[in-house]
Write a protein that holds these residues in place. Structure first.
Motif, PDB file in Angstrom:
ATOM      1  N   TYR A 271       0.855  -1.192   0.000  1.00 37.27           N
ATOM      2  CA  TYR A 271       0.000   0.000   0.000  1.00 37.27           C
ATOM      3  C   TYR A 271       0.889   1.239   0.000  1.00 37.27           C
ATOM      4  O   TYR A 271       1.135   1.830   1.036  1.00 37.27           O
ATOM      5  CB  TYR A 271      -0.948  -0.029   1.200  1.00 37.27           C
ATOM      6  CG  TYR A 271      -2.024  -1.089   1.091  1.00 37.27           C
ATOM      7  CD1 TYR A 271      -3.223  -0.809   0.446  1.00 37.27           C
ATOM      8  CD2 TYR A 271      -1.823  -2.371   1.587  1.00 37.27           C
ATOM      9  CE1 TYR A 271      -4.211  -1.779   0.306  1.00 37.27           C
ATOM     10  CE2 TYR A 271      -2.805  -3.344   1.453  1.00 37.27           C
ATOM     11  CZ  TYR A 271      -3.994  -3.038   0.820  1.00 37.27           C
ATOM     12  OH  TYR A 271      -4.971  -3.996   0.684  1.00 37.27           O
TER      13      TYR A 271
ATOM     14  N   GLU B 189      -1.507   2.844   7.219  1.00 36.93           N
ATOM     15  CA  GLU B 189      -0.757   2.110   8.236  1.00 36.93           C
ATOM     16  C   GLU B 189      -1.445   0.787   8.517  1.00 36.93           C
ATOM     17  O   GLU B 189      -2.679   0.711   8.514  1.00 36.93           O
ATOM     18  CB  GLU B 189      -0.679   2.913   9.531  1.00 36.93           C
ATOM     19  CG  GLU B 189       0.330   4.049   9.453  1.00 36.93           C
ATOM     20  CD  GLU B 189       0.114   5.044  10.580  1.00 36.93           C
ATOM     21  OE1 GLU B 189       1.042   5.217  11.390  1.00 36.93           O
ATOM     22  OE2 GLU B 189      -0.989   5.633  10.632  1.00 36.93           O
ATOM     23  N   GLN B 190      -0.638  -0.231   8.760  1.00 41.59           N
ATOM     24  CA  GLN B 190      -1.192  -1.567   8.968  1.00 41.59           C
ATOM     25  C   GLN B 190      -0.781  -2.066  10.347  1.00 41.59           C
ATOM     26  O   GLN B 190       0.381  -1.996  10.718  1.00 41.59           O
ATOM     27  CB  GLN B 190      -0.632  -2.498   7.879  1.00 41.59           C
ATOM     28  CG  GLN B 190      -1.359  -3.787   7.754  1.00 41.59           C
ATOM     29  CD  GLN B 190      -2.330  -3.789   6.564  1.00 41.59           C
ATOM     30  OE1 GLN B 190      -2.192  -3.007   5.640  1.00 41.59           O
ATOM     31  NE2 GLN B 190      -3.326  -4.664   6.625  1.00 41.59           N
ATOM     32  N   ASP B 191      -1.747  -2.511  11.127  1.00 39.76           N
ATOM     33  CA  ASP B 191      -1.449  -3.128  12.425  1.00 39.76           C
ATOM     34  C   ASP B 191      -2.166  -4.470  12.431  1.00 39.76           C
ATOM     35  O   ASP B 191      -3.348  -4.555  12.739  1.00 39.76           O
ATOM     36  CB  ASP B 191      -1.969  -2.220  13.551  1.00 39.76           C
ATOM     37  CG  ASP B 191      -1.677  -2.801  14.924  1.00 39.76           C
ATOM     38  OD1 ASP B 191      -0.965  -3.827  14.991  1.00 39.76           O
ATOM     39  OD2 ASP B 191      -2.179  -2.247  15.919  1.00 39.76           O
TER      40      ASP B 191
ATOM     41  N   MET C 272      -6.208  -1.930   9.070  1.00 36.94           N
ATOM     42  CA  MET C 272      -5.562  -0.870   8.302  1.00 36.94           C
ATOM     43  C   MET C 272      -6.164   0.477   8.701  1.00 36.94           C
ATOM     44  O   MET C 272      -7.372   0.577   8.915  1.00 36.94           O
ATOM     45  CB  MET C 272      -5.813  -1.102   6.810  1.00 36.94           C
ATOM     46  CG  MET C 272      -5.280   0.004   5.919  1.00 36.94           C
ATOM     47  SD  MET C 272      -5.698  -0.298   4.180  1.00 36.94           S
ATOM     48  CE  MET C 272      -4.620  -1.697   3.859  1.00 36.94           C
TER      49      MET C 272
ATOM     50  N   ASP D 243      -6.846  -8.385  -1.206  1.00 43.56           N
ATOM     51  CA  ASP D 243      -6.109  -8.537   0.057  1.00 43.56           C
ATOM     52  C   ASP D 243      -6.866  -9.510   0.974  1.00 43.56           C
ATOM     53  O   ASP D 243      -8.022  -9.269   1.320  1.00 43.56           O
ATOM     54  CB  ASP D 243      -5.998  -7.144   0.709  1.00 43.56           C
ATOM     55  CG  ASP D 243      -5.216  -7.157   2.021  1.00 43.56           C
ATOM     56  OD1 ASP D 243      -5.021  -8.237   2.599  1.00 43.56           O
ATOM     57  OD2 ASP D 243      -4.821  -6.061   2.457  1.00 43.56           O
TER      58      ASP D 243
ATOM     59  N   THR E  97      -6.025  -8.135   5.392  1.00 43.71           N
ATOM     60  CA  THR E  97      -6.681  -6.999   6.044  1.00 43.71           C
ATOM     61  C   THR E  97      -8.169  -7.292   6.211  1.00 43.71           C
ATOM     62  O   THR E  97      -8.834  -7.738   5.284  1.00 43.71           O
ATOM     63  CB  THR E  97      -6.505  -5.722   5.199  1.00 43.71           C
ATOM     64  OG1 THR E  97      -5.106  -5.534   4.965  1.00 43.71           O
ATOM     65  CG2 THR E  97      -7.090  -4.512   5.920  1.00 43.71           C
TER      66      THR E  97
ATOM     67  N   VAL F  38     -10.825  -1.655   7.868  1.00 42.19           N
ATOM     68  CA  VAL F  38     -10.157  -0.423   7.456  1.00 42.19           C
ATOM     69  C   VAL F  38     -10.834   0.769   8.138  1.00 42.19           C
ATOM     70  O   VAL F  38     -12.046   0.952   8.004  1.00 42.19           O
ATOM     71  CB  VAL F  38     -10.197  -0.218   5.918  1.00 42.19           C
ATOM     72  CG1 VAL F  38      -9.321   0.961   5.521  1.00 42.19           C
ATOM     73  CG2 VAL F  38      -9.768  -1.480   5.188  1.00 42.19           C
TER      74      VAL F  38
ATOM     75  N   SER G 153     -11.640  -7.587  13.702  1.00 44.37           N
ATOM     76  CA  SER G 153     -10.445  -8.097  13.010  1.00 44.37           C
ATOM     77  C   SER G 153     -10.077  -9.524  13.422  1.00 44.37           C
ATOM     78  O   SER G 153      -9.235 -10.147  12.793  1.00 44.37           O
ATOM     79  CB  SER G 153      -9.258  -7.167  13.263  1.00 44.37           C
ATOM     80  OG  SER G 153      -8.758  -7.355  14.578  1.00 44.37           O
TER      81      SER G 153
END
Lengths: 281, 281, 281
Positions: B3, B12-14, B18, B48, B51, B54, B206
């Protein structure tokens, strides 16, 4: 009409009001027994011209109706199917059949209603919930499935898209006040007032003509599924269905001739008038 | 999935969450750059499988996303077209594509969202807004146009007809509490609690199976667009789409065999149980 | 356009705002005179390019519009008809025609609106009701009929299924706060503030371009009756209908060139800006 032989609930009749009280095992699990009982109940209600209102409540002080029996999920196919080949599930068929019975149906929610239990509540016409006792949840997303008793479809017709998505994607508990805010129930009530509130509502509706109750109800369900022009045609169709079968309109005319014109003209009295007129033969 | 290369927001991805943070010029204007970035983001999210949620937020302390770039309006045709020839607009196409990505999407609204900015918010699954910071408006009627990013269509599916008409015809500002009352957002929150609220919700979602999140979501969107009988078929279709791809149901069966029957039977524990079961392999 | 010769209401015009004040007999009964007047009003509004907003109010301090004339019900057929042969009723046709006039319509509800009176209110775009004065009821179920002026269909599009079913099946009075909670009105207001509130709203809307008001309005009604993909096409169609006829967009461009860019960029000023721009030629 005989209402006997059920294993998951008791049926009591008080004139035109029926009360269905779930009482099955420790949690009122929604297994084959309950689905079979509900299907059988619906079949009889469809032919019943005496009963006008059905209240669904629970004998269990904590649980209204529990989720769909997880035992049944274990035998679930793991094959994808095409849209054409997607057969309706038992829970969908039973909830849809209960949803369209000719009687007005009321969920009196004084305990938990989760998963399929909540989907059954959504299939009834009206929902009232007791503060401090009621909780609902759709937990299916956490189990790799989705609410499949009409819950996804009926939720969006109650709450709008955003709230239905929150409820179904978050799989968390909501209480009675949340439910009122989200729009899944008609009203949150205190535990000591829900009984009287539901009884009064049921008693009021039960004095109206059965054909008119059915026509009003079917019409509301049809209207949301059609463009307005088609919905108006459905209104006209159901109007003539009702007036062709019920003597109520004539009774109303007699009332008028008997000197109730004054009350009819007086807007303040309509709330009582609409009841008084039911007692004229 | 990479991305990178966006000019109007940072990604940002955790783990499976996202965060997309709009940060473009002085007002986060919704011009060609942002539409292009959003289209590119949607294309990647569609492919994807990691993820699951979002969150869309803004780096600008006053503005979430601003209206559609008025520069672009200047080149707009002034020819009427037939219904058949009416081509969808860029903003409509991008919002619709973002709306249907397989992830759960959340608008975290801590600033103004007007015009196209508000239409983008309406295209996301859920909306939470900060009191004292959030305001929304559809000002198009005052400009000789109409909300044309799906806003008219999505509004009515959230609020009902009367409130959608008020919002779109009055072209005035509404704050977070108004938005909750009107039904355009899921909930109004205090500015110091919105962060934690949205994070907790995102974290919860998530942990659920990606296929099930997608199936639940697509089903809710489909259900409101079809008569109930067709909607039930969609439910069944998406159910088997989910169960054919996710091991979650099996995991749940294992949990059951491992001695969680007691918890399953105990309705009080479902809220935790649905989380616990995600950790079983 | 001349607005004369009505027997059941007076029409006053203040620039682009029209006020229709019901004043007929002791209860503003909804008989042939009123239906005829409303049909004639709609016919003129459809051709009127000056009037942009219509407020419907009552001269009667207790009653907005009363139910459908029960005299007319006495001649009602008691034959059932097939779905194909179900002709629309006069009240349905008049309410639907009023619903789709090109002007923004507002019900200012300061008295009772029951039966057909409430159905007329539901056919208008927006509804505001005065606390302590407003009450509504659909009493048809008690008369052996059903709400047959679009009330069943429009109710579900405002409130969701469960609340529409409660209102229509219970045939009881609800007040202004109930109405706000149920979603049948936009907002409940105190009796001393409703006048100013409605006037301000009407004044604001009346300054926007007529073509844009009509396009926004028709679009919202169409959108709820179509799947999202079709609804988006309708948005595009109505957008070009509006832009092909109104100079407003160009006026906005001129404003922009005249140095309002700063305000356009400044999100805080949109609420005033959208008004200021109407005064540029």
């Amino acid at each position: 009409m005989k209402y006997e032989g059920f294993t998951t609930f008791k049926v009591e009749q008080d004139e035109a009001i029926m009360t269905v009280t779930f009482d099955f095992g420790s949690v009122n699990v929604q297994g084959q027994e309950m689905l079979s009982d509900l299907n059988s109940l619906a079949m009889r209600l469809e032919r019943d011209r005496e009963t006008k209102v059905v209240i669904f409540q629970s004998a269990n002080p904590e649980i209204w109706v529990c989720h769909y029996d997880t035992e049944l999920l274990k035998d679930m196919s793991d094959e994808a199917v095409s849209r054409e080949d997607a057969q309706l599930l038992d829970l969908q068929l039973v909830c849809e059949r209960i949803s369209k019975v000719p009687q007005a149906t009321i969920a009196k929610l004084e305990g938990f209603a989760r998963g399929g239990g909540h989907e059954l509540a959504l299939a009834l016409d009206m929902r009232f919930a007791a503060r401090g006792k009621y909780k609902f949840m759709q937990m299916e997303v956490g189990m790799g499935i989705l609410p499949c008793g009409g819950g996804a479809s009926r939720m969006a017709r109650q709450t709008g898209l955003g709230k239905a998505l929150e409820i179904i994607l978050s799989a968390q508990d909501y209480d009675a006040d949340d439910a009122e805010r989200l729009g899944t129930i008609n009203k949150a009530l205190n535990p000591d007032e829900i009984g009287e509130y539901v009884n009064n509502l049921a008693k009021r509706i039960s004095q109206f003509p059965a054909e008119s109750i059915n026509a009003c109800k079917q019409m509301v369900y049809e209207s949301i599924d059609q463009p307005i022009k088609e919905a108006l045609k459905s209104e006209a169709y159901w109007l003539y269905q009702a007036t062709s079968k019920t003597p109520a309109l004539k009774r109303f005319q007699i009332a008028d001739e008997q000197g109730l014109e004054h009350d009819i003209a007086n807007q303040r009295n309509w709330s009582n008038l609409v009841m008084d007129v039911q007692n004229i033969n």
